[in-house]
Structures are given as structure tokens and as C-alpha cells.
Design an enzyme around this catalytic site. Structure first.
Site, PDB file in Angstrom:
ATOM      1  N   ASP A   1       1.201  -1.064   0.349  1.00  0.00           N
ATOM      2  CA  ASP A   1       0.210  -0.377  -0.204  1.00  0.00           C
ATOM      3  C   ASP A   1       0.062   1.155  -0.116  1.00  0.00           C
ATOM      4  O   ASP A   1       0.309   1.782   0.414  1.00  0.00           O
ATOM      5  CB  ASP A   1      -1.095   0.085   1.027  1.00  0.00           C
TER       6      ASP A   1
ATOM      7  N   LYS B   1       2.771   2.640  -5.178  1.00  0.00           N
ATOM      8  CA  LYS B   1       2.943   1.857  -5.596  1.00  0.00           C
ATOM      9  C   LYS B   1       2.734   2.316  -8.101  1.00  0.00           C
ATOM     10  O   LYS B   1       3.227   2.702  -8.685  1.00  0.00           O
ATOM     11  CB  LYS B   1       3.268   0.525  -5.744  1.00  0.00           C
TER      12      LYS B   1
ATOM     13  N   GLY C   1      -3.695  -4.394  -4.414  1.00  0.00           N
ATOM     14  CA  GLY C   1      -5.011  -3.688  -4.953  1.00  0.00           C
ATOM     15  C   GLY C   1      -4.689  -2.085  -4.474  1.00  0.00           C
ATOM     16  O   GLY C   1      -3.846  -1.385  -4.328  1.00  0.00           O
ATOM     17  N   HIS C   2      -4.583  -1.561  -6.401  1.00  0.00           N
ATOM     18  CA  HIS C   2      -3.634  -0.242  -6.454  1.00  0.00           C
ATOM     19  C   HIS C   2      -4.602   0.461  -7.687  1.00  0.00           C
ATOM     20  O   HIS C   2      -5.905   0.086  -8.027  1.00  0.00           O
ATOM     21  CB  HIS C   2      -2.900  -0.639  -8.342  1.00  0.00           C
TER      22      HIS C   2
ATOM     23  N   GLN D   1       2.124  -5.800  -3.343  1.00  0.00           N
ATOM     24  CA  GLN D   1       2.650  -5.653  -1.632  1.00  0.00           C
ATOM     25  C   GLN D   1       3.818  -4.803  -1.383  1.00  0.00           C
ATOM     26  O   GLN D   1       4.218  -4.605  -2.116  1.00  0.00           O
ATOM     27  CB  GLN D   1       2.631  -6.814  -1.011  1.00  0.00           C
TER      28      GLN D   1
ATOM     29  N   THR E   1      -7.426  -1.376   0.046  1.00  0.00           N
ATOM     30  CA  THR E   1      -8.429  -1.062  -1.283  1.00  0.00           C
ATOM     31  C   THR E   1      -9.009  -2.377  -1.860  1.00  0.00           C
ATOM     32  O   THR E   1     -10.517  -2.570  -2.552  1.00  0.00           O
ATOM     33  CB  THR E   1      -7.266  -1.099  -2.676  1.00  0.00           C
TER      34      THR E   1
HETATM   35  P1  IMP Z   1      -2.670 -13.001   2.055  1.00  0.00           P
HETATM   36  O1  IMP Z   1      -1.114 -11.690   0.544  1.00  0.00           O
HETATM   37  O2  IMP Z   1      -4.028 -12.674   1.535  1.00  0.00           O
HETATM   38  O3  IMP Z   1      -2.414 -14.111   2.438  1.00  0.00           O
HETATM   39  O4  IMP Z   1      -2.397 -12.158   3.308  1.00  0.00           O
HETATM   40  C1  IMP Z   1      -1.127 -12.371   4.148  1.00  0.00           C
HETATM   41  C2  IMP Z   1      -0.728 -10.740   4.795  1.00  0.00           C
HETATM   42  O5  IMP Z   1      -0.427  -9.976   3.618  1.00  0.00           O
HETATM   43  C3  IMP Z   1      -2.288 -10.019   5.233  1.00  0.00           C
HETATM   44  O6  IMP Z   1      -1.894  -9.857   6.287  1.00  0.00           O
HETATM   45  C4  IMP Z   1      -2.794  -9.046   4.530  1.00  0.00           C
HETATM   46  O7  IMP Z   1      -3.100  -7.704   4.815  1.00  0.00           O
HETATM   47  C5  IMP Z   1      -1.229  -8.298   3.705  1.00  0.00           C
HETATM   48  N1  IMP Z   1      -1.141  -8.348   2.465  1.00  0.00           N
HETATM   49  C6  IMP Z   1      -1.278  -9.034   1.133  1.00  0.00           C
HETATM   50  N2  IMP Z   1      -1.368  -8.393   0.119  1.00  0.00           N
HETATM   51  C7  IMP Z   1      -1.534  -6.942   0.641  1.00  0.00           C
HETATM   52  C8  IMP Z   1      -1.221  -5.947  -0.001  1.00  0.00           C
HETATM   53  O8  IMP Z   1      -1.808  -5.817  -1.077  1.00  0.00           O
HETATM   54  N3  IMP Z   1      -1.536  -4.873   0.907  1.00  0.00           N
HETATM   55  C9  IMP Z   1      -1.173  -4.721   1.900  1.00  0.00           C
HETATM   56  N4  IMP Z   1      -1.068  -5.851   2.431  1.00  0.00           N
HETATM   57  C10 IMP Z   1      -0.583  -6.539   2.037  1.00  0.00           C
END
Ligand code: IMP
Length: 433
Positions: free
Chosen positions: A13, A16, A40-41, A225, A304
Site C-alpha cells: 500500500d 506503487k 489493490g492499486h 505488496q 483497496t
Molecule cells: P494474503 O496475501 O492474502 O495471504 O495476506 C497475508 C498478509 O499480507 C495479510 O496481513 C494481508 O493483509 C497482507 N497483504 C496482502 N496483500 C496486501 C497488499 O496488497 N497490501 C497490503 N497488505 C497486503
């Protein structure tokens, strides 16, 4: 030549997407390399808000070709919905513009069920995943049970593979967890249809990038991420299941490091995190609301993908230095500097303390951060609104000082600074090319 890479320096977040949109104006190919629709972008262009989960943010620039790399996991339902959504907004998302690697893995409904139930079963230690089936999709990939996008070339056998995998997962869900599984027959039929629709998008993404680089085209790799969510180098186990780092970019695209020109680490001017896990500089109460906003604006700190309020805190330069090391950043981009306007005083964590000792650098992997107490450096903030700052010289001296402090703490140059939510509200400190 060249390959430029955009990497999240924090827990995701970082903004990017909008920097990808900016740099895509100077790129021929833009490629996502890891993760799936957990990302989520958001990119704001005038009154239009583009919300993207799988398609690279570079798609908003009309001349680019966008690629979904082998390191990704693809939920076909999300991808097809996103293609439709972007087409409706007037973008051309034809197979000439969007290409999907045959080596990317496919997320099935059983993965989503497993993600939810396995996270719930961790009890108090749940990770707070996005519930998009990301972990189970990568688990199937690593255990060599995965179904790949390339299998969609033959929709009928793809459908058979989906049915078989759904039956295997149904057994696991029902016998181990006592949880119903979505109907394998129905899923197999639906996925057969998705394959018909997505088949034209399949391409040899690694080969396309390799040839483009040899032909001197400009390729931009767009991270999703962030470094602290990396499976190996993040705050394990509170991480995602992919490698959103520089090494992951190369692995997830199928290219080597020879063509790399810049590696841009993107960090907010403060720190946020969604989901569970350690966060040494986290703040609460009024301080958190000042950084997060109340949710009235689209740029406030609410997820997002999930809509969850993000946890907020002061910028952590120890973790930022760690991200510089893990990724070999050549420069930093700072986003959301405007949010710190009228925040007094400003704090930056320059080092950690534990057991009577002070550490400038993390003495272990990021998984160890829980045991440290942040040691802050305090600075006077600025009160002016900086939304109209177009050039470095337009920033108040205290804002310039804040950026200098980040450079001094990390040892690398800040080249881009975003000062508002709009596309053009980015200060470039020097030409990017
Ligand atoms: P997962 O990727 O859904 O398995 O989530 C694992 C961890 O990564 C959790 O704490 C999510 O909130 C975090 N996470 C996954 N994708 C994002 C992202 O795009 N932005 C922020 N946190 C993320």
C-alpha cells in the site's frame, strides 16, 4: 535495455500503482511479477478512479503492453471482471495489450475456502489474510499440485484438471475441517468457460520481455505488496506467500539481472500495515486518525481490496534500511508527504533499542522486530498545504529537511515525492531517464 523495477519498501500500500502509472508513460512494457488479487492499486486520473487488483497499473497509459508474469497467481473470475471494468471505462484491454504467462498459477474456489478456514483456525495467531486464496494457491504450486494458466490452452482438459483438484480439496475441507466445498462439477464447467475467454491472452511473457530488452525497449516491473510481506525476508509468518522483492521480480518474470537500470523503492512518508503482525512504530488513538483519515476521502488509509482500516505509525528507517539492503534500491520514491502537513512534531525511528543496546540496523531478519523498541528522532513539521508544490523548491524548508533526513538515514537519494492524490502531484527531483 533497460529494466526498471518498482518495489514496495514497507508492508504494501505504498502507492506503487500511481508511480507505475507515471513511469509507464516512459515504458513500452509493464509487468506484474508476484502475488494475485490480494493487491489493490488505485490510480486517480481526473474524476476517474481506476481500481486494479491483477492488471498492471501501466494499462492506463494507452501505448503500453501489460504483462502478468509467471510468479503470479490468477483468479480468472477477478481477471475477467477487471478486464470488463477497464473496457467499460474506455481502456482497450484486448489480447494485443494484455498478456498472461502460461506459467502463472490459477486460484480455484477451494483455495479461497481454505484460506479463510486456515486463518480462522490459527485462533489468536491469525494472519488477517485478504481471504483471496493466495496462500493455498502458492501451496499447490510448491507441492506441484497447481494448475497453470497455460493449461487453459485446452479448455476441456483444463476443466478436467479443475474438477480433479476441487475433488481433492473437497476431501481436505470436508474431512479435516468439516467445511463444505463449492461444487466441483459446477466449478469445472465455469472454469472451462473462463478458459475459452482467457485463452487469447496467453503468451510467453519471459520471452517477450527478453526480446524487448535485447531490442532496447523499456520494461517496467511493477511490484505488488511490499518487502516486509516477503515470504523469506518479511515479518514471517505475518507475510504473504510470494516474493515482492527485486529477486522476486526477476524470478517472477523469467529474466536475469543484466538489464536492470533502476530499482525504485516506494515508501510512504509514514508507515502503514493491514492485517496482523509486528509494527514497532505503530501509533494509536488521535495520532493514528491523523495519519489514517476518517475514510471520507478515497486516499484515506483503508484497504483497496478489503476495506479494512490500516494500522498507522511513524516512518521506520531501520526497516527502510533493511529494505534498501534486501532489494538494492538505487533510489527512493516517497508518497503521501502531504498527509504529514500540520502534524507536529514529526518523528522518525532512526534506530531500535533492546536489552540495553541500541541497533542502527536490524541484527536479524525482519521476523525479529517484535522485541525492539523504536528510538525516535524528532523534527519540527510544516503547517502549509503542499498540494500545489510542483518543484522541490516549492516545498517548505521543514518538508525538505524531512526528505533530507530520510536520505541521510538510508544513504540513498529520494527522486520522486508525491504531494497529493492526483496523477500530476508528483515532484521529480531529476529526470528519470
Ligand atoms: P494474503 O496475501 O492474502 O495471504 O495476506 C497475508 C498478509 O499480507 C495479510 O496481513 C494481508 O493483509 C497482507 N497483504 C496482502 N496483500 C496486501 C497488499 O496488497 N497490501 C497490503 N497488505 C497486503
Amino acid at each position: 535495455m533497460p529494466l526498471d523495477i518498482i518495489i514496495g519498501a514497507q508492508w504494501g500500500d505504498e502507492g506503487k500503482g500511481r508511480l507505475t502509472d507515471l513511469l509507464a508513460s516512459e515504458s513500452d512494457l509493464v509487468a506484474r511479477f508476484s502475488g494475485g488479487d490480494n493487491a489493490g492499486h488505485t490510480v486517480a486520473v481526473g474524476a476517474q478512479q481506476f481500481r486494479l487488483h491483477l492488471v498492471p497499473s501501466g494499462i492506463i497509459q494507452p501505448h503500453t503492453i501489460c504483462l502478468l508474469g509467471s510468479g503470479m497467481v490468477i483468479n480468472p473470475v477477478t481477471l475477467l471482471a477487471e478486464i470488463e471494468h477497464l473496457n467499460r471505462l474506455g481502456l482497450d484491454i484486448s489480447p494485443a495489450r494484455l498478456k498472461l504467462s502460461g506459467a502463472a498459477h490459477i486460484t480455484i474456489p477451494a483455495h479461497i475456502e481454505l484460506d479463510g478456514i486456515e486463518d480462522r483456525l490459527r485462533g489468536g495467531q491469525g494472519l488477517g489474510t485478504t481471504r483471496r486464496g493466495i496462500g493455498p494457491s502458492y501451496t499447490d504450486k510448491a507441492s506441484r499440485h497447481g494448475i497453470r494458466a497455460g493449461d487453459m490452452r485446452d479448455p476441456s482438459s483444463f476443466s478436467d484438471k479443475i474438477r480433479a483438484r476441487m475433488h481433492a480439496s473437497a476431501h481436505l475441507l470436508e474431512s479435516l475441517y468439516g467445511h463444505p466445498c463449492p461444487d466441483p462439477e459446477k466449478t469445472a464447467a465455469e472454469y472451462g468457460e473462463y478458459a475459452e475467454r482467457l485463452r487469447p491472452y496467453l503468451a510467453d511473457v519471459g520471452g517477450l520481455i527478453g526480446r524487448a530488452l535485447e531490442d532496447d525497449k523499456r520494461v517496467l516491473a511493477e511490484g505488488a505488496q511490499g518487502t516486509l510481506l516477503d515470504l523469506d525476508h518479511g515479518t514471517y509468518p505475518y507475510v504473504t506467500s510470494s516474493s515482492p522483492t527485486t529477486a522476486g521480480a526477476l524470478q517472477g518474470l523469467g529474466v536475469g539481472p543484466r538489464h536492470i537500470r533502476r530499482i525504485i523503492g516506494v515508501t510512504k512518508a509514514f508507515q502503514t500495515r493491514v492485517g496482523e503482525g509486528p509494527f514497532p512504530t505503530e501509533v494509536f488513538g488521535e495520532d493514528a486518525v491523523r495519519l489514517r483519515g476518517t475514510g471520507d476521502n478515497p486516499w484515506d488509509e483503508f484497504g483497496t481490496t478489503t476495506g479494512r482500516p490500516r494500522r498507522c505509525g511513524w516512518l521506520d528507517a531501520v526497516l527502510l534500511r533493511y529494505a534498501v539492503r534486501v532489494n538494492s534500491f538505487t533510489e527512493l520514491a516517497i508518497t503521501k508527504l502531504d498527509i504529514l502537513s500540520a502534524v507536529q512534531p514529526l518523528l522518525i525511528c532512526g534506530s531500535y533499542a533492546a536489552e540495553g543496546q541500541q541497533f542502527r540496523d536490524l541484527p536479524d531478519t525482519a521476523a525479529s522486530v517484535e522485541r525492539f523498541t523504536p528510538v525516535y528522532e524528532e523534527q519540527i513539521g510544516w503547517n502549509d498545504n503542499i498540494w500545489d508544490a510542483h518543484f522541490w523548491g516549492d516545498l517548505p524548508p521543514a518538508a525538505q529537511q524531512y526528505i533530507h533526513q530520510i536520505e541521510q538515514l538510508t544513504g540513498i537519494k529520494v527522486k520522486l515525492i508525491s504531494v497529493g492524490p492526483e496523477r500530476e502531484q508528483v515532484i521529480r527531483r531529476e529526470s528519470l531517464v
